[in-house]
Design a protein around this motif. Structure first.
Motif, PDB file in Angstrom:
ATOM      1  N   PRO A   3      -1.956 -11.361  -9.852  1.00 53.39           N
ATOM      2  CA  PRO A   3      -2.363 -11.550  -8.445  1.00 53.39           C
ATOM      3  C   PRO A   3      -1.309 -12.309  -7.647  1.00 53.39           C
ATOM      4  N   LEU A   4      -0.679 -13.315  -8.270  1.00 52.05           N
ATOM      5  CA  LEU A   4       0.334 -14.106  -7.570  1.00 52.05           C
ATOM      6  C   LEU A   4       1.551 -13.255  -7.257  1.00 52.05           C
ATOM      7  N   ILE A   5       2.079 -12.587  -8.300  1.00 45.57           N
ATOM      8  CA  ILE A   5       3.314 -11.822  -8.122  1.00 45.57           C
ATOM      9  C   ILE A   5       3.083 -10.704  -7.118  1.00 45.57           C
ATOM     10  N   PHE A   6       1.895 -10.063  -7.234  1.00 47.19           N
ATOM     11  CA  PHE A   6       1.649  -8.929  -6.351  1.00 47.19           C
ATOM     12  C   PHE A   6       1.624  -9.363  -4.889  1.00 47.19           C
ATOM     13  N   GLN A   7       0.933 -10.489  -4.598  1.00 45.52           N
ATOM     14  CA  GLN A   7       0.886 -10.941  -3.200  1.00 45.52           C
ATOM     15  C   GLN A   7       2.281 -11.314  -2.709  1.00 45.52           C
ATOM     16  N   ALA A   8       3.097 -11.900  -3.577  1.00 47.23           N
ATOM     17  CA  ALA A   8       4.466 -12.240  -3.177  1.00 47.23           C
ATOM     18  C   ALA A   8       5.237 -10.976  -2.824  1.00 47.23           C
ATOM     19  N   ILE A   9       5.059  -9.927  -3.646  1.00 40.80           N
ATOM     20  CA  ILE A   9       5.780  -8.679  -3.379  1.00 40.80           C
ATOM     21  C   ILE A   9       5.336  -8.085  -2.045  1.00 40.80           C
ATOM     22  N   VAL A  10       3.999  -8.073  -1.821  1.00 43.26           N
ATOM     23  CA  VAL A  10       3.480  -7.524  -0.558  1.00 43.26           C
ATOM     24  C   VAL A  10       4.108  -8.267   0.612  1.00 43.26           C
ATOM     25  N   SER A  11       4.164  -9.603   0.467  1.00 43.47           N
ATOM     26  CA  SER A  11       4.692 -10.402   1.554  1.00 43.47           C
ATOM     27  C   SER A  11       6.167 -10.108   1.801  1.00 43.47           C
ATOM     28  N   ILE A  12       6.939  -9.880   0.730  1.00 46.01           N
ATOM     29  CA  ILE A  12       8.365  -9.567   0.899  1.00 46.01           C
ATOM     30  C   ILE A  12       8.529  -8.203   1.562  1.00 46.01           C
ATOM     31  N   VAL A  13       7.726  -7.228   1.115  1.00 46.58           N
ATOM     32  CA  VAL A  13       7.787  -5.899   1.738  1.00 46.58           C
ATOM     33  C   VAL A  13       7.496  -6.019   3.229  1.00 46.58           C
ATOM     34  N   LEU A  14       6.480  -6.839   3.564  1.00 47.19           N
ATOM     35  CA  LEU A  14       6.115  -7.001   4.973  1.00 47.19           C
ATOM     36  C   LEU A  14       7.250  -7.637   5.767  1.00 47.19           C
ATOM     37  N   LEU A  15       8.006  -8.528   5.136  1.00 48.93           N
ATOM     38  CA  LEU A  15       9.119  -9.160   5.845  1.00 48.93           C
ATOM     39  C   LEU A  15      10.165  -8.127   6.249  1.00 48.93           C
ATOM     40  N   PHE A  16      10.335  -7.102   5.406  1.00 49.05           N
ATOM     41  CA  PHE A  16      11.314  -6.075   5.746  1.00 49.05           C
ATOM     42  C   PHE A  16      10.847  -5.213   6.911  1.00 49.05           C
ATOM     43  N   LEU A  17       9.520  -5.213   7.160  1.00 48.77           N
ATOM     44  CA  LEU A  17       8.985  -4.395   8.250  1.00 48.77           C
ATOM     45  C   LEU A  17       8.728  -5.247   9.482  1.00 48.77           C
ATOM     46  N   TRP A  18       9.536  -6.284   9.673  1.00 51.67           N
ATOM     47  CA  TRP A  18       9.281  -7.334  10.663  1.00 51.67           C
ATOM     48  C   TRP A  18       8.818  -6.815  12.013  1.00 51.67           C
ATOM     49  N   GLN A  19       9.536  -5.809  12.577  1.00 50.32           N
ATOM     50  CA  GLN A  19       9.223  -5.364  13.931  1.00 50.32           C
ATOM     51  C   GLN A  19       8.265  -4.174  13.959  1.00 50.32           C
ATOM     52  N   ASN A  20       7.995  -3.606  12.791  1.00 49.45           N
ATOM     53  CA  ASN A  20       7.213  -2.377  12.754  1.00 49.45           C
ATOM     54  C   ASN A  20       5.722  -2.704  12.565  1.00 49.45           C
ATOM     55  N   VAL A  21       5.035  -2.877  13.696  1.00 46.81           N
ATOM     56  CA  VAL A  21       3.657  -3.372  13.649  1.00 46.81           C
ATOM     57  C   VAL A  21       2.738  -2.432  12.885  1.00 46.81           C
ATOM     58  N   LYS A  22       2.862  -1.131  13.166  1.00 49.64           N
ATOM     59  CA  LYS A  22       1.969  -0.156  12.534  1.00 49.64           C
ATOM     60  C   LYS A  22       2.127  -0.173  11.017  1.00 49.64           C
ATOM     61  N   ALA A  23       3.393  -0.157  10.568  1.00 47.54           N
ATOM     62  CA  ALA A  23       3.639  -0.142   9.126  1.00 47.54           C
ATOM     63  C   ALA A  23       3.118  -1.425   8.481  1.00 47.54           C
ATOM     64  N   GLN A  24       3.304  -2.562   9.162  1.00 49.20           N
ATOM     65  CA  GLN A  24       2.807  -3.830   8.608  1.00 49.20           C
ATOM     66  C   GLN A  24       1.310  -3.776   8.393  1.00 49.20           C
ATOM     67  N   ARG A  25       0.593  -3.206   9.385  1.00 52.21           N
ATOM     68  CA  ARG A  25      -0.861  -3.139   9.260  1.00 52.21           C
ATOM     69  C   ARG A  25      -1.259  -2.287   8.064  1.00 52.21           C
ATOM     70  N   MET A  26      -0.591  -1.150   7.911  1.00 53.50           N
ATOM     71  CA  MET A  26      -0.910  -0.263   6.781  1.00 53.50           C
ATOM     72  C   MET A  26      -0.641  -0.969   5.463  1.00 53.50           C
ATOM     73  N   VAL A  27       0.565  -1.559   5.353  1.00 52.72           N
ATOM     74  CA  VAL A  27       0.949  -2.185   4.084  1.00 52.72           C
ATOM     75  C   VAL A  27      -0.011  -3.324   3.746  1.00 52.72           C
ATOM     76  N   SER A  28      -0.418  -4.080   4.785  1.00 52.27           N
ATOM     77  CA  SER A  28      -1.313  -5.200   4.526  1.00 52.27           C
ATOM     78  C   SER A  28      -2.651  -4.727   3.977  1.00 52.27           C
ATOM     79  N   ILE A  29      -3.207  -3.659   4.568  1.00 52.91           N
ATOM     80  CA  ILE A  29      -4.509  -3.164   4.091  1.00 52.91           C
ATOM     81  C   ILE A  29      -4.381  -2.640   2.668  1.00 52.91           C
ATOM     82  N   ILE A  30      -3.328  -1.827   2.434  1.00 56.01           N
ATOM     83  CA  ILE A  30      -3.163  -1.262   1.090  1.00 56.01           C
ATOM     84  C   ILE A  30      -2.923  -2.389   0.085  1.00 56.01           C
ATOM     85  N   GLY A  31      -2.081  -3.357   0.496  1.00 58.23           N
ATOM     86  CA  GLY A  31      -1.784  -4.489  -0.395  1.00 58.23           C
ATOM     87  C   GLY A  31      -3.036  -5.265  -0.726  1.00 58.23           C
TER      88      GLY A  31
END
Lengths: 501, 116
Positions: A8-36
């Motif tokens: 659970p720890l590692i997975f949330q860290a990975i999700v958060s790093i992926v989200l950092l790469f999508l900094w300006q892409n609001v739509k993608a961030q929302r999708m990744v957050s829900i799936i994550g």
């Protein structure tokens, strides 16, 4: 095989790093957050299932044997909290897709939210007090950012208060850790459980316990250190309040229960004053909720009142009462998160959070009103709903141990909760909407298109279903709480698991 | 040496608490910084001050014969320093922002979120 604890720890860290790469892409961030969040929830359920089937598991970080390395321990208590945190995260992720505006998302809302869930999972799973401190810091740094994103006047003002008291709490916590290390020479909870009873200087142990209680008490919001809570919780958007209200204060309670049952158990330590603090917390929370005129502040004071239930219940110190406290805590996490989400939707419908200028929900939005009634009445504890069942064990524990002042405070607190909820129901649901309230420059609930409306309501429905499950299948949760209470009081399994070669 | 450090820790705690009780936002942060330093020193002190060698076990023996310095408090202090560094930089940005938005340094005027 036990590496699953870290997933659970590692997975949330990975999700958060992926989200950092999508900094300006609001739509993608929302999708990744829900799936994550969804995947994170399934991982935590798998972990829960494994612990439920096979009992407590532990892993030594970096293969340093306990007590030299950091140990992560997944007992039933920890994994239950992890699952609940992920359920709330799932709901908040969904709600945030429409409840958090794009400009806030572009300042890193989603990555920070997932970091906070990682911090929470870490704090629940750790078996080392210093590591607990580190996870606390991860959580408070994330919460500072979540609280201040947007930078409105009220938010900044709330953040100053929140920051000061939480940083002070961290300093007190670290002081307690320093004293504990100086006294015992270890910070591993399992080893502390065996060393503390042998310390001859009982006065010193009591003082250390007191400092720990002070540190966790500030985080949990107990009397008289709760002032930061109503000052800060109503300022951020509803999704953030929901995360804070549901999980952060309960983390303080979790830490109190964990550290006091493991390190300073009842036989070694007088719990009387914890009970008195709990009773005062109930009184101040209940009376505070009654006089407030803003729905979010009412809910904030209700948090304090119900934290008081847990602290006062915990002070009884018997297994029966502890079962009640645990059940109450699980119920409270889901219901309080849900109430803050409800307050967010109500804000969108009526354009205000002031009780006086709200109203007409029953008339205009009958289906929603019925849905919103579920968390509200669960909170009061109307019999088939989830708030009722833990009170049986809580009241029973108080009666069996003849703690009459705790019993009186619990009854008073329940009664006041009923009164406050009735007041909220009258003001918001059954009273007609006051005419002539000016339209604000603000996206009202009716301005959303149907699919967006559904996205705002589904998380509330999800949490309502969970709390209905807690109510209608109460014997499952009661069984779970009883097992956790048993594990906490007879902590031999925990200690043996940590030191198993 | 212990005595001296104990006195310094006490002074840091006392001055930190004095400063956080003042009405100024800046003094509040300085107070928290001093308290943070005090607690780091306390952590270091509670680990015990020994003039020992690093706790490294040679290849051909099983245990350390001579006096060694406990490495754990040092690791704890290091972690605590890094964390408090992060928090303090956040605090400084926060008070700068707070001063800009609220246009005051006086904590007694910060009561808007507490009004009923």
């Amino acid at each position: 095989m036990n590496a699953i604890i870290t997933y659970p720890l590692i997975f949330q860290a990975i999700v958060s790093i992926v989200l950092l790469f999508l900094w300006q892409n609001v739509k993608a961030q929302r999708m990744v957050s829900i799936i994550g969040s969804a995947i994170g929830l399934s991982i935590s359920v798998v972990l829960f299932n494994q612990v439920w089937q096979k009992g407590t598991i532990a892993i030594q970080m970096g293969n340093w044997e306990a007590p030299f390395g950091i140990t992560l321990v997944a007992d039933t208590f920890a994994v239950t909290m992890v699952v609940l945190a992920h359920i709330v995260a799932m709901a908040v992720s969904l709600f945030s897709t429409k409840g958090i505006v794009a400009s806030r998302v572009k300042f890193g809302y989603f990555p920070i939210m997932h970091l906070m869930i990682m911090g929470l999972s870490g704090a629940f799973l750790t078996g080392d007090i210093f590591n607990l401190y580190v996870w606390f810091e991860v959580i408070i740094i994330s919460s500072f950012v979540l609280l201040t994103i947007g930078g409105k006047k009220a938010q900044i003002e709330g953040a100053v208060k929140y920051f000061t008291l939480n940083m002070l709490a961290s300093i007190i916590f670290l002081t307690a850790i320093a004293l504990l290390y100086g006294t015992t020479g270890t910070l591993n909870m399992a080893e502390l459980a065996t060393i503390i009873p042998e310390i001859e200087d009982r006065g010193l142990v009591k003082i250390i316990a007191l400092i720990f209680f002070l540190a966790f008490g500030v985080k949990a919001g107990v009397f008289p250190m709760y002032v930061w809570l109503p000052a800060a919780y109503h300022t951020p958007p509803a999704a953030v309040s929901s995360l804070f209200g549901g999980l952060l204060t309960k983390l303080g309670v979790y830490a109190i229960i964990r550290v006091f049952t493991m390190v300073f158990p009842v036989g070694l330590f007088t719990y009387e004053w914890i009970g008195i603090v709990g009773v005062l917390t109930i009184l101040s929370g209940a009376l505070g909720a009654f006089v407030q005129k803003d729905i979010v502040k009412v809910f904030s004071y209700l948090i304090i009142c119900h934290i008081g239930f847990m602290i006062a219940g915990f002070s009884i110190g018997t297994q029966l009462a502890l079962t009640g406290v645990l059940f109450y805590m699980f119920h409270d996490i889901i219901v309080k998160s849900n109430l803050f989400l409800v307050s967010g939707v109500l804000h969108r419908i009526t354009g205000s959070t002031k009780l006086a200028s709200m109203g007409g929900i029953m008339e205009n939005k009958t289906t929603l009103a019925i849905l919103f009634a579920i968390p509200l009445f669960s909170l009061v504890g109307i019999p088939p709903l989830s708030g009722f069942w833990p009170k049986i064990s809580l009241f029973g524990g108080a009666i069996v141990s003849q703690k009459w002042y705790v019993l009186a405070a619990l009854i008073f607190g329940s009664f006041m909760t009923l009164l406050v909820v009735a007041k909220v129901w009258l003001a918001v649901f059954s009273k007609p909407l006051p005419v002539g309230s000016p339209k604000k420059l603000f996206k009202y609930f009716d301005d959303f298109n149907p699919s967006e409306k559904r996205i705002l309501v589904i998380p509330i429905l999800l949490l309502a279903i969970v709390s209905l499950y807690f109510g209608l299948f109460a014997e499952h949760i009661q069984q779970l709480s009883a097992r956790i209470a048993d594990e906490l009081i007879n902590n031999q399994t925990y200690i043996e698991t940590v030191f198993r070669k | 040496m212990e005595f001296l450090l104990a006195i310094i820790t006490g002074v840091l705690y006392a001055s930190g608490i004095y400063l956080i009780l003042r009405r100024s936002l800046v003094k509040l942060i300085i107070g928290l910084v001093l308290l943070g330093n005090g607690v780091n020193l306390l952590l270091f002190l509670m680990g015990g001050l020994t003039k020992g060698s690093p706790p490294i076990i040679a290849d051909n023996v099983k245990t350390i014969g001579e006096i060694y310095a406990d490495p754990l408090p040092q690791a704890l202090v290091l972690t605590a320093i890094v964390i408090s560094f992060g928090l303090q930089s956040f605090a400084i940005i926060l008070i700068k922002r707070a001063y800009k938005v609220l246009k005051t340094d006086d904590l007694d005027t910060l009561n808007e979120t507490d009004n009923i």
